[in-house]
Design a protein around this motif. Structure first.
Motif, PDB file in Angstrom:
ATOM      1  N   MET A 187       0.835  -1.200   0.000  1.00 40.62           N
ATOM      2  CA  MET A 187       0.000   0.000   0.000  1.00 40.62           C
ATOM      3  C   MET A 187       0.873   1.255   0.000  1.00 40.62           C
ATOM      4  SD  MET A 187      -2.944  -0.830   2.781  1.00 40.62           S
ATOM      5  CE  MET A 187      -4.204  -2.068   2.513  1.00 40.62           C
ATOM      6  N   ALA A 188       1.851   1.269   0.904  1.00 41.73           N
ATOM      7  CA  ALA A 188       2.753   2.420   0.969  1.00 41.73           C
ATOM      8  C   ALA A 188       3.601   2.537  -0.286  1.00 41.73           C
ATOM      9  CB  ALA A 188       3.647   2.311   2.203  1.00 41.73           C
ATOM     10  N   HIS A 189       4.014   1.404  -0.819  1.00 44.17           N
ATOM     11  CA  HIS A 189       4.814   1.411  -2.047  1.00 44.17           C
ATOM     12  C   HIS A 189       4.031   2.062  -3.181  1.00 44.17           C
ATOM     13  CE1 HIS A 189       7.021  -1.191  -5.296  1.00 44.17           C
ATOM     14  NE2 HIS A 189       7.374   0.084  -5.349  1.00 44.17           N
ATOM     15  N   SER A 190       2.765   1.676  -3.324  1.00 46.25           N
ATOM     16  CA  SER A 190       1.931   2.241  -4.388  1.00 46.25           C
ATOM     17  C   SER A 190       1.699   3.732  -4.191  1.00 46.25           C
ATOM     18  CB  SER A 190       0.576   1.516  -4.427  1.00 46.25           C
ATOM     19  OG  SER A 190       0.750   0.143  -4.718  1.00 46.25           O
ATOM     20  N   GLU A 191       1.572   4.147  -2.941  1.00 45.86           N
ATOM     21  CA  GLU A 191       1.234   5.538  -2.646  1.00 45.86           C
ATOM     22  C   GLU A 191       2.443   6.463  -2.686  1.00 45.86           C
ATOM     23  OE1 GLU A 191      -1.098   8.106   0.831  1.00 45.86           O
ATOM     24  OE2 GLU A 191      -0.881   5.927   1.001  1.00 45.86           O
ATOM     25  N   THR A 192       3.603   5.973  -2.254  1.00 47.62           N
ATOM     26  CA  THR A 192       4.765   6.845  -2.081  1.00 47.62           C
ATOM     27  C   THR A 192       5.920   6.552  -3.033  1.00 47.62           C
ATOM     28  OG1 THR A 192       5.865   5.409  -0.450  1.00 47.62           O
ATOM     29  CG2 THR A 192       4.213   6.984   0.384  1.00 47.62           C
ATOM     30  N   GLY A 193       5.933   5.384  -3.666  1.00 52.55           N
ATOM     31  CA  GLY A 193       7.075   4.996  -4.475  1.00 52.55           C
ATOM     32  C   GLY A 193       8.234   4.467  -3.651  1.00 52.55           C
ATOM     33  N   ILE A 194       8.023   4.282  -2.347  1.00 53.75           N
ATOM     34  CA  ILE A 194       9.054   3.741  -1.451  1.00 53.75           C
ATOM     35  C   ILE A 194       8.714   2.290  -1.162  1.00 53.75           C
ATOM     36  CG2 ILE A 194      10.114   3.923   0.834  1.00 53.75           C
ATOM     37  CD1 ILE A 194       9.347   6.916   0.778  1.00 53.75           C
ATOM     38  N   ASP A 195       9.624   1.383  -1.505  1.00 54.41           N
ATOM     39  CA  ASP A 195       9.374  -0.055  -1.408  1.00 54.41           C
ATOM     40  C   ASP A 195      10.206  -0.634  -0.265  1.00 54.41           C
ATOM     41  OD1 ASP A 195       8.903  -2.721  -1.754  1.00 54.41           O
ATOM     42  OD2 ASP A 195       9.774  -2.866  -3.762  1.00 54.41           O
ATOM     43  N   ILE A 196       9.562  -0.851   0.887  1.00 54.85           N
ATOM     44  CA  ILE A 196      10.241  -1.440   2.047  1.00 54.85           C
ATOM     45  C   ILE A 196       9.598  -2.786   2.336  1.00 54.85           C
ATOM     46  CG2 ILE A 196      10.946  -1.142   4.442  1.00 54.85           C
ATOM     47  CD1 ILE A 196      10.411   1.831   4.188  1.00 54.85           C
ATOM     48  N   HIS A 197      10.354  -3.837   2.218  1.00 53.41           N
ATOM     49  CA  HIS A 197       9.801  -5.160   2.534  1.00 53.41           C
ATOM     50  C   HIS A 197       9.593  -5.261   4.044  1.00 53.41           C
ATOM     51  CE1 HIS A 197       9.251  -9.483   2.782  1.00 53.41           C
ATOM     52  NE2 HIS A 197       9.179  -9.521   1.457  1.00 53.41           N
ATOM     53  N   PRO A 198       8.427  -5.759   4.480  1.00 48.76           N
ATOM     54  CA  PRO A 198       8.157  -5.810   5.934  1.00 48.76           C
ATOM     55  C   PRO A 198       9.095  -6.713   6.712  1.00 48.76           C
ATOM     56  CG  PRO A 198       6.434  -6.937   4.690  1.00 48.76           C
ATOM     57  CD  PRO A 198       7.270  -6.205   3.694  1.00 48.76           C
ATOM     58  N   LYS A 199       9.796  -7.605   6.029  1.00 47.09           N
ATOM     59  CA  LYS A 199      10.719  -8.493   6.736  1.00 47.09           C
ATOM     60  C   LYS A 199      12.052  -7.816   7.054  1.00 47.09           C
ATOM     61  CE  LYS A 199      12.580 -13.197   6.516  1.00 47.09           C
ATOM     62  NZ  LYS A 199      12.770 -14.409   5.669  1.00 47.09           N
ATOM     63  N   ALA A 200      12.370  -6.733   6.377  1.00 46.13           N
ATOM     64  CA  ALA A 200      13.626  -6.020   6.645  1.00 46.13           C
ATOM     65  C   ALA A 200      13.684  -5.599   8.110  1.00 46.13           C
ATOM     66  CB  ALA A 200      13.742  -4.809   5.736  1.00 46.13           C
ATOM     67  N   GLN A 201      14.899  -5.552   8.648  1.00 46.94           N
ATOM     68  CA  GLN A 201      15.098  -5.126  10.038  1.00 46.94           C
ATOM     69  C   GLN A 201      15.686  -3.715  10.035  1.00 46.94           C
ATOM     70  OE1 GLN A 201      17.094  -8.223  12.486  1.00 46.94           O
ATOM     71  NE2 GLN A 201      16.822  -9.583  10.711  1.00 46.94           N
ATOM     72  N   ILE A 202      14.911  -2.766  10.540  1.00 47.21           N
ATOM     73  CA  ILE A 202      15.319  -1.366  10.497  1.00 47.21           C
ATOM     74  C   ILE A 202      15.337  -0.803  11.911  1.00 47.21           C
ATOM     75  CG2 ILE A 202      14.770   0.930   9.628  1.00 47.21           C
ATOM     76  CD1 ILE A 202      13.427  -0.370   7.245  1.00 47.21           C
TER      77      ILE A 202
END
Length: 313
Positions: A187-202
């Motif tokens: 959803m965020a990727h489509s809206e913002t163009g920022i693609d963060i996989h939920p499995k990433a550890q940030i």
């Protein structure tokens, strides 16, 4: 262009031919989901409502109609959390049902109670998500001279929207919720163009300036106080294959970015390499080897020109 008038029989024949082709199991067997009667399906609309409700809970006074008066805010929070629990329980259940390989062997009522338990576990973690997002907002505000206020950051910055979705999705994934975290991330990727996989550890105090085109892969590990600019890719260099030639799933293949790193626009960092703490990666560079701590990686010509001008980088 000549327009040919078609008879009613010819039109019906073409439609019937398409219906027959579309109903042929060989054309959809790889992309068809067999739905069990009575089981809920994941809903994009409901998940959008859930994310918006969580955003309203986490940032009171910015979204929706939450009252900040001391004598009413607890009431509003209680109402929102109750509604969130019901909606989230339903969507978690839908994700569990959708991904279940042997639904006939699972008790539906037991699965429903399990979904409610996961929803309550997530709600218990909301204060911690807010704490992390407050740090993300503060980092974006302090680090951007163009930001007039924290309110502007919360309302306007696509990075905060994308990071909010990520932190929500990541916690759901940690709880073992299937499918739903990925939908929330996209959803965020489509809206913002920022693609963060939920499995990433940030880690904490994370920010993305501008943001469009940023990609953060599923096995990335990002430390604290890391800043990315638009177009940064933290991706995979290659995919190990099994004996049948298919990519092996779950292998760590994305970068590790340690604390206090800045990565400038359009930099591409690939593979399971480590960018050491306190490093700076310049724009438009391609990095496929480990970067020691306290390093500065820039394009050679840009560095050469800068030194010739006496500026340094």
């Amino acid at each position: 262009m000549k327009i040919e008038m078609q008879s009613e029989n010819k039109i019906l024949a073409k439609i019937n031919k398409s219906v027959g082709a579309l109903a042929n199991p060989s054309s959809y067997d790889l992309v068809c989901h067999e739905h069990r009667l009575g089981e809920p399906l994941p809903s994009i609309d409901k998940l959008e409502k859930i994310v918006n409700m969580i955003r309203e809970i986490l940032f009171p006074g910015y979204f929706g109609n939450t009252s900040l008066r001391p004598n009413t805010i607890k009431h509003y929070m209680g109402v929102y959390v109750d509604e969130l629990f019901e909606l989230l329980s339903e969507q978690i259940l839908a994700g569990l049902c959708f991904t279940c390989e042997k639904p006939e062997e699972v008790d539906f009522q037991e699965r429903s109670r399990f979904a409610q338990g996961l929803a309550s576990d997530f709600i218990e973690f909301l204060p911690e998500i807010r704490r992390k997002l407050v740090g993300d907002v503060e980092t974006a505000f302090v680090g951007d001279p163009a930001a007039k206020s924290r309110a502007e950051v919360i309302f306007c910055y696509p990075a905060i929207r994308a990071i909010s979705n990520y932190r929500i999705a990541h916690q759901l994934l940690l709880l073992g919720v299937p499918l739903i975290p990925r939908i929330i991330g996209e959803m965020a990727h489509s809206e913002t163009g920022i693609d963060i996989h939920p499995k990433a550890q940030i880690g904490e105090a994370f920010t993305i300036d501008h943001g469009t085109g940023v990609v953060i892969g599923s096995t990335c590990i990002i430390g604290n106080n890391v800043k990315l600019y638009q177009g940064v890719t933290l991706g995979a260099k290659s995919f190990p294959l099994d004996e049948d030639g298919n990519p092996i799933k779950g292998v760590p293949r994305h970068p590790i970015v340690e604390d206090n790193v800045i990565i400038y626009a359009q930099a591409t960092i690939l593979g399971r390499i480590t960018v050491g703490k306190n490093s700076i990666i310049g724009g438009n560079v391609w990095v496929t080897n480990n970067v020691p701590p306290n390093s500065k990686i820039v394009q050679f010509k840009a560095r050469e020109a800068s030194f010739a001008d006496g500026a340094g980088i």
